[in-house]
Design a protein around this motif. Structure first.
Motif, PDB file in Angstrom:
ATOM      1  N   GLY A  78      35.661  42.932  47.871  1.00  0.00           N
ATOM      2  CA  GLY A  78      36.969  42.252  47.571  1.00  0.00           C
ATOM      3  C   GLY A  78      37.022  41.515  46.381  1.00  0.00           C
ATOM      4  N   SER A  79      38.217  40.692  46.516  1.00  0.00           N
ATOM      5  CA  SER A  79      38.311  39.697  45.146  1.00  0.00           C
ATOM      6  C   SER A  79      38.661  38.118  45.584  1.00  0.00           C
ATOM      7  N   VAL A  80      38.577  37.415  44.726  1.00  0.00           N
ATOM      8  CA  VAL A  80      38.946  35.916  44.880  1.00  0.00           C
ATOM      9  C   VAL A  80      40.259  35.617  44.019  1.00  0.00           C
ATOM     10  N   ASN A  81      40.719  34.189  44.342  1.00  0.00           N
ATOM     11  CA  ASN A  81      41.736  33.808  43.190  1.00  0.00           C
ATOM     12  C   ASN A  81      41.288  33.799  41.771  1.00  0.00           C
ATOM     13  N   LYS A  82      42.395  34.267  40.979  1.00  0.00           N
ATOM     14  CA  LYS A  82      41.985  34.298  39.406  1.00  0.00           C
ATOM     15  C   LYS A  82      42.624  32.929  39.019  1.00  0.00           C
ATOM     16  N   LEU A  83      41.505  32.330  38.291  1.00  0.00           N
ATOM     17  CA  LEU A  83      41.447  30.860  37.788  1.00  0.00           C
ATOM     18  C   LEU A  83      41.679  31.012  36.394  1.00  0.00           C
ATOM     19  N   LEU A  84      42.838  30.414  35.855  1.00  0.00           N
ATOM     20  CA  LEU A  84      43.067  30.167  34.328  1.00  0.00           C
ATOM     21  C   LEU A  84      42.696  28.863  34.051  1.00  0.00           C
ATOM     22  N   PRO A  85      42.204  28.778  32.713  1.00  0.00           N
ATOM     23  CA  PRO A  85      42.164  27.184  32.324  1.00  0.00           C
ATOM     24  C   PRO A  85      43.078  26.441  31.925  1.00  0.00           C
ATOM     25  N   VAL A  86      43.886  26.008  33.007  1.00  0.00           N
ATOM     26  CA  VAL A  86      45.143  25.101  32.785  1.00  0.00           C
ATOM     27  C   VAL A  86      44.703  23.781  33.452  1.00  0.00           C
ATOM     28  N   PRO A  87      44.928  22.733  32.962  1.00  0.00           N
ATOM     29  CA  PRO A  87      44.218  21.370  33.129  1.00  0.00           C
ATOM     30  C   PRO A  87      44.878  21.114  34.750  1.00  0.00           C
ATOM     31  N   GLY A  88      44.106  20.514  35.677  1.00  0.00           N
ATOM     32  CA  GLY A  88      44.742  20.115  36.522  1.00  0.00           C
ATOM     33  C   GLY A  88      45.027  21.287  37.759  1.00  0.00           C
ATOM     34  N   VAL A  89      45.134  22.404  37.574  1.00  0.00           N
ATOM     35  CA  VAL A  89      45.446  23.234  38.370  1.00  0.00           C
ATOM     36  C   VAL A  89      44.432  23.319  39.527  1.00  0.00           C
ATOM     37  N   ALA A  90      43.110  23.477  39.216  1.00  0.00           N
ATOM     38  CA  ALA A  90      41.865  23.640  40.364  1.00  0.00           C
ATOM     39  C   ALA A  90      41.997  22.251  41.272  1.00  0.00           C
TER      40      ALA A  90
END
Length: 439
Positions: free
Chosen positions: A110-122
């Motif tokens: 399957g799949s996991v969350n798509k992360l983007l290099p946006v400061p503070g999101v993680a």
């Protein structure tokens, strides 16, 4: 002679269907083992209703031991696949290590969350990929309204009542629709001081909601959301996230304590460790779902780049509809490769349409290309989910009936804490938090 051993890694839509198909075709002439971290198949489309308190959490699950007769369940998370040795290495829920040998392997992690290099999101956002996230979101939203009711600072009160959903795809649209109705009900039952009302923002960089679906579905969903007061902003996303709110790409800072990340998914990182060619992180397979050069290995679902016969040169999208059908083809082809079924066949599909549940009696659907909206679409949408559920249909229908005639309970269960649902669902372990878990 010993019976052949088939190992299926992952019990999502593809893995569950592959296991069920193999159990039916092999009839105990092969050993089928299903490796999965949990003992259930999660029916993801019902998660927004779990978060909104419409369905009891177990309604979105299907027991693997209870519905897959003839399939051995091994609880664990695959860590490494050694194709040369024909083994899968895994870690069980208590940290123990194990190894499974196989004659045939089906990879559908399957799949996991798509992360983007946006400061503070993680650090400040939460995804929506499983039951823990759904339960956490319900508690968190309820808690923010309760804290706002006792907050004497108007600015803090407004921030607590502002909820931001990033990603107006299938999941984000349903989350915003269902949760807006929930907060509206809670606020009517316990009015907030100063005339403050819950506010929901739905953001997407695309020029419309549901950009991957038919434009008529998009227009219907957009109209319903805006009529309810959801602030739908297309061409807009988050530039930076902080504890106090979100800075949008248009320069506006939105004070908020809630950021729900629904921007999409990416293939499970396990695929990168298999050592076979990938296409955008997905395992390359042929039309019969076999890995080239590895006839004993099959791949399907979100983690596999399956050729799309309807769009030559492209691969099928990462949707539950494709994963469910590919699981059946994978099971049939594995059985055929063992001489226990019909001849192998290529994956083909016909678009059955999509259905988006917008809460209440509203939905947007296009079954077999026929556009529907309003109560008619709502009936079709819920009928589709009942038909697609492998088990537990009566319980789901009863919960829907009870929700229609009884008020929902606006209480926190406190079962899931913030630190236990990190946005990066592919993290090998959860962060260690000393002492009592903080929100």
């Amino acid at each position: 002679m010993s019976r052949p051993h088939v190992v299926i890694v992952g019990a999502g839509f593809a893995g569950y269907r592959a296991a069920r198909t193999l159990a039916r075709l092999t009839r105990n002439r092969a050993d089928v083992t299903l490796l999965n971290p949990t003992d259930h198949f999660l029916y993801l489309p019902l998660l927004p209703q779990v978060a909104a308190g419409i369905l009891e959490p177990r309604r979105a699950t299907v027991s693997l031991p209870g519905t897959l007769r003839g399939v051995r369940l091994v609880l664990g998370e695959a860590d490494h696949v050694d194709l040369d040795a024909g083994t899968v290495h895994y870690t069980d829920p208590e940290g123990g290590l194990g190894t499974l040998g196989y004659d045939r392997l089906v990879l559908c992690v399957g799949s996991v969350n798509k992360l983007l290099p946006v400061p503070g999101v993680a650090e400040h956002a939460h995804g929506f990929r499983g039951l823990p996230e759904a339960l956490y979101l319900r508690d968190h939203v309820t808690r923010q309204l309760e804290l706002a009711a006792a907050d004497h600072d108007p600015q803090s009160r407004t921030a607590r009542c502002t909820f931001v959903v990033v990603g107006a795809g299938y999941t984000g649209t349903e989350v915003a629709a269902h949760m807006q109705l929930l907060t509206d009900r809670l606020a009517r039952r316990t009015p907030l001081p100063g005339g403050v009302r819950p506010r929901w923002l739905l953001l997407d960089v695309a020029d419309r909601v549901l950009p991957e679906l038919d434009e008529r579905l998009s227009r219907t969903a957009d109209r319903v959301l805006r009529a309810r007061g959801v602030d739908v902003r297309t061409g807009t996303s988050v530039r930076e996230a902080t504890h106090d709110g979100a800075l949008l790409t248009d320069g506006e800072f939105v004070p908020s304590r809630t950021l729900v990340w629904c921007v999409g998914v990416r293939p499970d990182p396990l695929m990168a460790a298999v050592g076979q060619p990938l296409q955008r992180g997905r395992l390359i397979v042929d039309p019969q779902l076999r890995v080239p050069g590895r006839p004993e290995v099959f791949g399907c679902g979100d983690a596999a780049a399956v050729p799309d016969p309807e769009r030559p040169g492209e691969v099928t999208p990462m949707t539950a509809q494709h994963a469910w059908r590919q699981g059946k083809v994978a099971g049939e082809n594995v059985a055929a490769s063992l001489g226990l079924g019909r001849r192998r066949r290529a994956y083909r599909h016909r678009d059955l349409g999509f259905a988006v549940d917008l809460g209440g009696v509203r939905a947007a659907a296009n079954p077999f290309g026929i556009p529907l909206s309003g109560p008619a679409a709502g009936v079709v949408t819920r009928g589709y989910h009942l038909a697609a559920l492998p088990a537990g249909r009566v319980r789901v229908a009863v919960d829907w009936l009870l929700d229609a005639v009884l008020p929902r309970q606006g209480v926190q269960l406190g079962l899931v804490r913030s630190w236990s649902v990190p946005l990066d669902t592919a993290s090998p372990e959860l962060p260690r938090v000393p002492g009592p878990a903080a929100e």
